[in-house]
Design a protein around this motif. Structure first.
Motif, PDB file in Angstrom:
ATOM      1  N   ASP A  71     -44.775  80.307  36.027  1.00 17.52           N
ATOM      2  CA  ASP A  71     -46.051  81.216  36.370  1.00 17.52           C
ATOM      3  C   ASP A  71     -46.815  81.461  34.870  1.00 17.52           C
ATOM      4  O   ASP A  71     -46.354  82.438  34.024  1.00 17.52           O
ATOM      5  N   ALA A 124     -49.529  82.841  34.226  1.00 20.24           N
ATOM      6  CA  ALA A 124     -50.098  83.985  33.918  1.00 20.24           C
ATOM      7  C   ALA A 124     -49.299  85.254  33.525  1.00 20.24           C
ATOM      8  O   ALA A 124     -49.591  85.964  32.534  1.00 20.24           O
ATOM      9  N   VAL A 125     -47.979  84.889  34.201  1.00 14.84           N
ATOM     10  CA  VAL A 125     -46.780  86.007  33.697  1.00 14.84           C
ATOM     11  C   VAL A 125     -46.628  85.721  32.055  1.00 14.84           C
ATOM     12  O   VAL A 125     -46.463  86.569  31.358  1.00 14.84           O
ATOM     13  N   THR A 143     -46.264  73.587  38.432  1.00 17.31           N
ATOM     14  CA  THR A 143     -44.793  73.015  38.883  1.00 17.31           C
ATOM     15  C   THR A 143     -44.740  71.573  38.488  1.00 17.31           C
ATOM     16  O   THR A 143     -45.538  70.820  38.543  1.00 17.31           O
ATOM     17  N   GLN A 182     -37.543  82.669  32.730  1.00 19.17           N
ATOM     18  CA  GLN A 182     -39.026  82.599  32.555  1.00 19.17           C
ATOM     19  C   GLN A 182     -39.573  81.414  33.438  1.00 19.17           C
ATOM     20  O   GLN A 182     -40.758  81.068  33.323  1.00 19.17           O
ATOM     21  N   TYR A 183     -38.560  80.487  34.087  1.00 20.36           N
ATOM     22  CA  TYR A 183     -39.008  79.688  34.968  1.00 20.36           C
ATOM     23  C   TYR A 183     -38.088  79.531  36.275  1.00 20.36           C
ATOM     24  O   TYR A 183     -37.113  80.036  36.060  1.00 20.36           O
ATOM     25  N   THR A 184     -38.446  78.875  37.315  1.00 21.63           N
ATOM     26  CA  THR A 184     -37.684  78.554  38.421  1.00 21.63           C
ATOM     27  C   THR A 184     -37.336  77.194  38.674  1.00 21.63           C
ATOM     28  O   THR A 184     -38.389  76.450  38.481  1.00 21.63           O
ATOM     29  N   ASP A 233     -40.605  75.609  38.530  1.00 22.79           N
ATOM     30  CA  ASP A 233     -42.064  76.614  38.464  1.00 22.79           C
ATOM     31  C   ASP A 233     -42.196  77.440  37.269  1.00 22.79           C
ATOM     32  O   ASP A 233     -41.152  78.109  36.877  1.00 22.79           O
ATOM     33  N   PRO A 283     -52.851  75.152  40.742  1.00 22.56           N
ATOM     34  CA  PRO A 283     -53.959  75.734  41.694  1.00 22.56           C
ATOM     35  C   PRO A 283     -54.728  74.716  42.203  1.00 22.56           C
ATOM     36  O   PRO A 283     -55.731  74.348  41.491  1.00 22.56           O
ATOM     37  N   THR A 315     -52.115  84.738  39.761  1.00 18.91           N
ATOM     38  CA  THR A 315     -51.068  83.858  39.330  1.00 18.91           C
ATOM     39  C   THR A 315     -51.495  82.409  38.823  1.00 18.91           C
ATOM     40  O   THR A 315     -52.960  82.039  39.518  1.00 18.91           O
ATOM     41  N   TYR A 316     -50.864  81.902  38.122  1.00 18.51           N
ATOM     42  CA  TYR A 316     -51.066  80.288  37.871  1.00 18.51           C
ATOM     43  C   TYR A 316     -49.778  79.742  37.896  1.00 18.51           C
ATOM     44  O   TYR A 316     -49.307  79.490  36.902  1.00 18.51           O
ATOM     45  N   ILE A 317     -49.573  79.158  39.050  1.00 14.78           N
ATOM     46  CA  ILE A 317     -48.345  78.584  39.411  1.00 14.78           C
ATOM     47  C   ILE A 317     -48.368  77.071  38.753  1.00 14.78           C
ATOM     48  O   ILE A 317     -49.187  76.174  39.375  1.00 14.78           O
TER      49      ILE A 317
END
Length: 324
Positions: free
Chosen positions: A136, A138-139, A89, A117-119, A134, A182, A85-87
């Motif tokens: 991700d 990577a996703v 934020t 696609q985001y939170t 947030d 990260p 993952t690559y979060i």
């Protein structure tokens, strides 16, 4: 292994211009004007909405979790797959004067992301932020929303609108944003919104130390719309607060009992990016109604107008442009 330095500059319009690929995400927060110009400071009235923009970049170090497969011919590389993952934020911390953030739009370049696609989080945030978003990366890479051509170059932006609350008083109000990723976070970037007030003093022309109660004033904007009506108190003062920069007209509509009303409106200019304490002070002198007839009344009225005009000149001369 590779080394990429983050180098950038801001233009006069405060738009981030990348001169090299961005290894890790940064943050540049701006205010978006009606014409689309992005600035780091603006003015607003209480009750106005303000458009904000958070600017970051797809980082080049996303490559660190992308695995590339050797192609079938052995001399080409197939598309990679991000592993892990690559979060990223976005953190946004608004001054309490700003309320009701709404209209969130998240984009990668010109591509608007769907809410799946985001939170977005708005409650129980430990860092005092009003919201956090947030992604991700990577996703998004594996879903081909982000491609190799985006790495280190393509902007990731969040735009939203907030309201400067009704009742906000003159002052400077700050909004700060940053991103975490990260094991690290970007520098924090802050924008400023200013609002102003006009402080009116009504006094006896024969004795400037005596404030007069009961004088009524109307403030209109450049289009003639009434912004406020106020009445001077026992100390002679009346205050109109929470004003945007701009040109206004202040008109006395009723004099204190026993005094001559001024028939000449006063033009007040509150310039953008003005120095000072965000307070414009003006004075209106009234003379008592004379007992000798109309000619005396005219003379006293003209005297009052001259004083008002001088106050307007002093106002404009005392406010200096603030360098961004």
């Amino acid at each position: 292994p590779y080394t990429t330095l983050f180098r950038s500059e801001k233009t006069d319009a405060f738009t981030l211009i990348s001169t090299e690929k961005v290894s890790v995400p940064g943050m540049n927060k701006t205010i978006v004007l009606d014409d689309g110009t992005e600035v780091d400071a603006d003015t607003a009235a209480a009750g106005d909405t303000v458009d904000f923009k958070l600017n970051s970049t797809v980082p080049e170090n996303l490559k660190e979790i992308i695995k590339y497969e050797v192609g079938a011919e052995g001399d080409e590389f197939a598309d990679g797959t991000a592993e892990g993952t690559y979060i990223l934020t976005f953190h946004d911390q608004m001054d309490d004067a700003f309320v009701n953030p709404t209209g969130y739009v998240v984009k990668i370049g010109d591509r608007e992301l769907t809410t799946e696609q985001y939170t977005i989080r708005t409650e129980n945030l430990a860092d005092g932020c009003d919201f956090e978003i947030d992604l991700d990366l990577a996703v998004l890479y594996n879903n081909e929303v982000i491609t190799d051509t985006d790495l280190g170059i393509t902007p990731i932006t969040v735009t939203y609108t907030a309201t400067l609350a009704e009742g906000t008083t003159a002052g400077e109000y700050y909004n700060t944003a940053w991103v975490t990723f990260p094991d690290d976070e970007s520098a924090h970037d802050t924008v400023t919104v200013e609002t102003f007030k006009i402080k009116i003093f009504k006094y006896d022309q024969a004795n400037p130390k005596i404030g007069l109660a009961g004088a009524k004033f109307t403030l209109t904007d450049r289009e003639g719309t009434v912004i406020a009506t106020v009445t001077s108190g026992e100390d002679g003062y009346a205050v109109i607060d929470g004003l945007d920069a701009g040109t206004y007209t202040l008109t006395e509509t009723k004099a204190p009992d026993g005094y001559v009303k001024s028939d000449t409106p006063l033009t007040i200019v509150i310039p953008d990016n003005a120095d000072g304490e965000n307070v414009v002070s003006v004075s209106f002198a009234n003379s008592q109604i004379p007992h000798t007839g109309g000619s005396g009344t005219l003379m006293f009225t003209i005297g009052g107008v001259v004083i008002i005009a001088m106050a307007g000149v002093l106002l404009l001369a005392s406010r200096k442009k603030k360098k961004a």
